[in-house]
Enzyme design. Structure first.
Site, PDB file in Angstrom:
ATOM      1  N   GLY A   1       0.811  -1.200   0.000  1.00 52.45           N
ATOM      2  CA  GLY A   1       0.000   0.000   0.000  1.00 52.45           C
ATOM      3  C   GLY A   1       0.846   1.252   0.000  1.00 52.45           C
ATOM      4  O   GLY A   1       1.981   1.266   0.484  1.00 52.45           O
TER       5      GLY A   1
ATOM      6  N   HIS B   1       3.608   4.878   2.747  1.00 56.70           N
ATOM      7  CA  HIS B   1       4.831   4.519   3.478  1.00 56.70           C
ATOM      8  C   HIS B   1       6.075   5.149   2.849  1.00 56.70           C
ATOM      9  O   HIS B   1       7.194   4.723   3.124  1.00 56.70           O
ATOM     10  CB  HIS B   1       5.001   2.999   3.498  1.00 56.70           C
ATOM     11  CG  HIS B   1       3.798   2.265   3.986  1.00 56.70           C
ATOM     12  ND1 HIS B   1       3.277   2.467   5.235  1.00 56.70           N
ATOM     13  CD2 HIS B   1       2.992   1.353   3.378  1.00 56.70           C
ATOM     14  CE1 HIS B   1       2.206   1.688   5.392  1.00 56.70           C
ATOM     15  NE2 HIS B   1       2.010   1.010   4.276  1.00 56.70           N
TER      16      HIS B   1
ATOM     17  N   ASP C   1      -1.368  -8.684   0.988  1.00 59.91           N
ATOM     18  CA  ASP C   1      -0.121  -8.726   0.227  1.00 59.91           C
ATOM     19  C   ASP C   1       0.266 -10.158  -0.103  1.00 59.91           C
ATOM     20  O   ASP C   1       0.676 -10.467  -1.242  1.00 59.91           O
ATOM     21  CB  ASP C   1       1.002  -8.045   1.017  1.00 59.91           C
ATOM     22  CG  ASP C   1       0.838  -6.533   1.086  1.00 59.91           C
ATOM     23  OD1 ASP C   1      -0.006  -6.002   0.351  1.00 59.91           O
ATOM     24  OD2 ASP C   1       1.552  -5.903   1.878  1.00 59.91           O
TER      25      ASP C   1
ATOM     26  N   HIS D   1       0.020   1.038   9.609  1.00 50.77           N
ATOM     27  CA  HIS D   1      -1.226   1.359   8.910  1.00 50.77           C
ATOM     28  C   HIS D   1      -2.231   2.040   9.826  1.00 50.77           C
ATOM     29  O   HIS D   1      -3.432   2.033   9.563  1.00 50.77           O
ATOM     30  CB  HIS D   1      -1.856   0.089   8.318  1.00 50.77           C
ATOM     31  CG  HIS D   1      -0.949  -0.634   7.386  1.00 50.77           C
ATOM     32  ND1 HIS D   1      -0.174  -1.703   7.798  1.00 50.77           N
ATOM     33  CD2 HIS D   1      -0.640  -0.413   6.087  1.00 50.77           C
ATOM     34  CE1 HIS D   1       0.555  -2.126   6.775  1.00 50.77           C
ATOM     35  NE2 HIS D   1       0.295  -1.354   5.736  1.00 50.77           N
TER      36      HIS D   1
ATOM     37  N   GLY E   1       8.193  46.164  30.745  1.00 53.46           N
ATOM     38  CA  GLY E   1       8.369  46.373  32.171  1.00 53.46           C
ATOM     39  C   GLY E   1       9.578  45.733  32.796  1.00 53.46           C
ATOM     40  O   GLY E   1       9.637  45.615  34.029  1.00 53.46           O
TER      41      GLY E   1
ATOM     42  N   CYS F   1      13.043  46.548  31.816  1.00 52.49           N
ATOM     43  CA  CYS F   1      14.302  47.229  31.483  1.00 52.49           C
ATOM     44  C   CYS F   1      15.184  47.365  32.716  1.00 52.49           C
ATOM     45  O   CYS F   1      16.398  47.131  32.660  1.00 52.49           O
ATOM     46  CB  CYS F   1      14.011  48.605  30.888  1.00 52.49           C
ATOM     47  SG  CYS F   1      15.508  49.556  30.490  1.00 52.49           S
TER      48      CYS F   1
ATOM     49  N   GLY G   1      22.272  46.266  15.344  1.00 55.03           N
ATOM     50  CA  GLY G   1      20.906  46.354  15.847  1.00 55.03           C
ATOM     51  C   GLY G   1      19.925  47.016  14.906  1.00 55.03           C
ATOM     52  O   GLY G   1      18.728  46.767  14.971  1.00 55.03           O
TER      53      GLY G   1
ATOM     54  N   THR H   1      15.492  54.570  21.196  1.00 60.24           N
ATOM     55  CA  THR H   1      16.340  53.522  21.744  1.00 60.24           C
ATOM     56  C   THR H   1      17.521  54.200  22.435  1.00 60.24           C
ATOM     57  O   THR H   1      17.702  55.425  22.325  1.00 60.24           O
ATOM     58  CB  THR H   1      16.873  52.576  20.651  1.00 60.24           C
ATOM     59  OG1 THR H   1      17.855  53.268  19.868  1.00 60.24           O
ATOM     60  CG2 THR H   1      15.753  52.064  19.750  1.00 60.24           C
TER      61      THR H   1
ATOM     62  N   GLY I   1      15.631  52.875  28.165  1.00 58.36           N
ATOM     63  CA  GLY I   1      17.015  52.595  27.791  1.00 58.36           C
ATOM     64  C   GLY I   1      17.843  53.867  27.732  1.00 58.36           C
ATOM     65  O   GLY I   1      19.010  53.901  28.148  1.00 58.36           O
TER      66      GLY I   1
END
Length: 578
Positions: A87, A90, A143, A250, A415, A417, A499, A507, A565
């Protein structure tokens, strides 16, 4: 449900198929799959394989006869043909192994359904000459019937000499009268294909393949069943904390259901049972097969666990997808106790792209680490008390400001940093006693290494900045404006390059960039402090940006709030200058 009832019947390999019912049921429950129509899944897949693989073709028998053959094969050239099939579902078994040194032909049934006897017979007649054929069947009722009848018809109707080998390598069920055929069948096919390619006569090819079929053993474990093409995945018969041991290919249930184990526990189960079927210390060939949906990383992890337990493994095939069960999340291990000549056949070359070459596994080879030891690089630290005091003061300021920075970051970010800056300061304080603070090069290098382990984008970027500064400073340089100004400018430039931030994007670059340029130009300390505070305060007026954490906030959320930052950077400038 009707589909569940159909699927249960489909696992019986001898049950006659009503393909119109199959297509009707599957089409009604179509799921997310890369298919067009459930009735053409197999034929379209075969055509894709044939179009993309050299030296193979298919018989012109669609839709009932689905046979892939070697296009470079001459059945009258005096060599034995080797045929297998079953079959579909597979893949790459079996059509993916049609190649020189492996299969001469593969007979494909519908998904999980035996091919017809006419299809098997067509494969035999198309590829078998006077040298004869070794026909391999896995041990399933449908089979065996179809392959057995086709072999008899080939002899009676076409005068062809066909030897049938049935593989039953499953060890899941103790003392089973009819063990299933599983992934160990591939060792049988590889042996037969190599022996045939070497020009051995039919009886010798049959004998070598039969010897492997008699010795090979397989066992599988899975966390899930599988889904037929186009069908919704029904309710999983395994709970989240369960797994099945000893299942077929199967979708049928495993022999036993257990609590889901770790990779090592699963390896213990598989290897303990498989080793009971071979002589103690016997040399083994091993296949580690992916049943369909296990990620490559996990396959490698399981291979590591298995090889630690199968210590007498001489040859390893995989980890790889070799005989799958559609999208089943499981693995299957096959072992073969190597007898005379078997290793030679497994190692013999084949043109099949689906077959990974067998290797002799060994312990991981280790190459010495090329990186310098950080502490050794510092040597006995040369300390400058004034520089050390400044570093300690800066770190203390950041630790003390953690709550303030967290509160500010909570309004424009996630929250944390302040916590990030505090951890960075603490990591620097931890290495400070070993730091050669008399050397700016060694000082900045040590700070860069400390911040590298901080995590998050801030830690990485600051590590890049300090490491770049260290790389731009000569070994014998001192802490002077002439040394630090250009180094600071180069460090910030690298930070921006890596970055992606530029001034005006809310930033820390909004403070670092102008302060670095001012330091290089010789600006006085008091003016540097004022400049840093001015630039940090100005971020409260930046209403929109398309960079960093602020890009996800609207103007109202940003208005009036400084970037944390930048505030931290201004605090550092002030602490150093004072």
């Amino acid at each position: 449900s009707r589909f569940t009832a159909y699927f249960q019947r489909a696992t019986d390999r001898a049950h006659p198929r009503n393909h119109l019912l199959e297509a009707s049921l599957l089409n009604r429950v179509m799921a997310k799959r890369f298919i067009n129509d459930t009735s053409t899944v197999v034929t379209e897949a075969i055509d894709g394989l044939v179009m993309s693989t050299p030296n193979i073709a298919r018989l012109d028998g669609y839709p009932d006869v689905k046979v892939v053959v070697r296009s470079d094969w001459d059945k009258d050239a005096g060599k034995v043909s080797v045929i297998c099939g079953g079959g579909s579902g597979h893949e790459p078994s079996f059509a993916g192994f049609v190649a020189e040194g492996f299969l001469t032909a593969a007979v494909c049934g519908n998904v999980f359904a035996s091919p017809s006897q006419d299809a098997v017979l067509a494969a035999i007649v198309a590829t078998t000459g006077p040298a004869g054929c070794v026909l391999v069947s896995m041990n399933y009722t449908g089979d065996r019937f179809c392959f057995g009848i086709a072999a008899a018809r080939a002899k009676n109707e076409y005068g062809l000499d066909v030897k049938l080998i049935i593989v039953s390598d499953d060890v899941a069920i103790p003392d089973a009268k009819q063990p299933r055929g599983l992934g160990g069948t591939l060792f049988v096919l590889k042996t037969a294909g190599a022996a045939a390619a070497a020009g051995l006569p039919l009886d010798k090819v049959e004998a070598e393949a039969a010897a492997v079929a008699k010795s090979v053993r397989s066992l599988g474990v899975s966390f899930s069943s599988c889904t037929l093409p186009g069908a919704e995945k029904g309710e999983e018969r395994m709970a989240e904390d369960e797994m099945e041991v000893g299942l077929g290919i199967h979708g049928e249930p495993g022999f036993e259901k257990r609590k889901r184990g770790s990779a090592n526990e699963i390896a213990d189960i598989l290897c303990e049972r498989l080793l009971k079927t071979v002589d103690a210390g016997a040399e083994l060939a091993v296949i580690v097969g992916n049943l369909g949906a296990v990620p490559p990383m996990e396959m490698s992890l399981m291979t590591n666990a298995i090889l630690k337990r199968l210590k007498s493994t001489k040859l390893l095939v995989g980890p790889a997808s070799l005989m799958t069960s559609l999208d089943m999340n499981g693995i299957q291990v096959s072992i073969l106790q190597l007898g005379p000549g078997m290793a030679e056949r497994i190692l013999a070359p084949t043109a099949s792209r689906a077959w990974p070459a067998a290797v002799a596994p060994c312990e991981p080879k280790l190459v010495p680490m090329p990186l310098k030891d950080a502490d050794a690089d510092q040597g006995a630290p040369a300390v400058d008390p004034a520089v050390e005091a400044i570093i300690r003061k800066v770190c203390d300021v950041l630790v003390a400001a953690a709550a303030e920075l967290n509160e500010l970051d909570g309004k424009v970010g996630d929250g944390d940093c302040g916590n990030t800056m505090k951890r960075g300061a603490e990591s620097i304080l931890e290495v400070l006693p070993k730091m050669s603070t008399a050397s700016p090069k060694k000082t900045f290098a040590a700070i860069g290494r400390a911040l590298n382990g901080l995590g998050g984008s801030s830690g990485v970027l600051l590590s890049v900045m300090f490491t770049t500064m260290a790389g731009s400073i000569p070994e014998d340089a001192a802490f002077t404006r002439e040394t630090l100004g250009p180094a600071f400018v180069e460090g910030v430039a690298t930070l921006m390059n890596v970055g992606g931030a530029r001034p005006g994007m809310r930033t820390m670059v909004d403070v670092l960039c102008p302060v670095a340029e001012a330091l290089k130009q010789g600006t006085a300390n008091a003016e540097l402090v004022a400049l840093a505070k001015e630039k940090a305060d100005a971020t409260a007026d930046i209403k929109s940006t398309k960079f960093g954490r602020s890009q996800y906030l609207n103007e109202e959320s940003l208005q009036g709030f400084k970037d944390p930052g930048c505030v931290a950077a201004a605090l550092v400038v002030a602490a150093i200058a004072q």
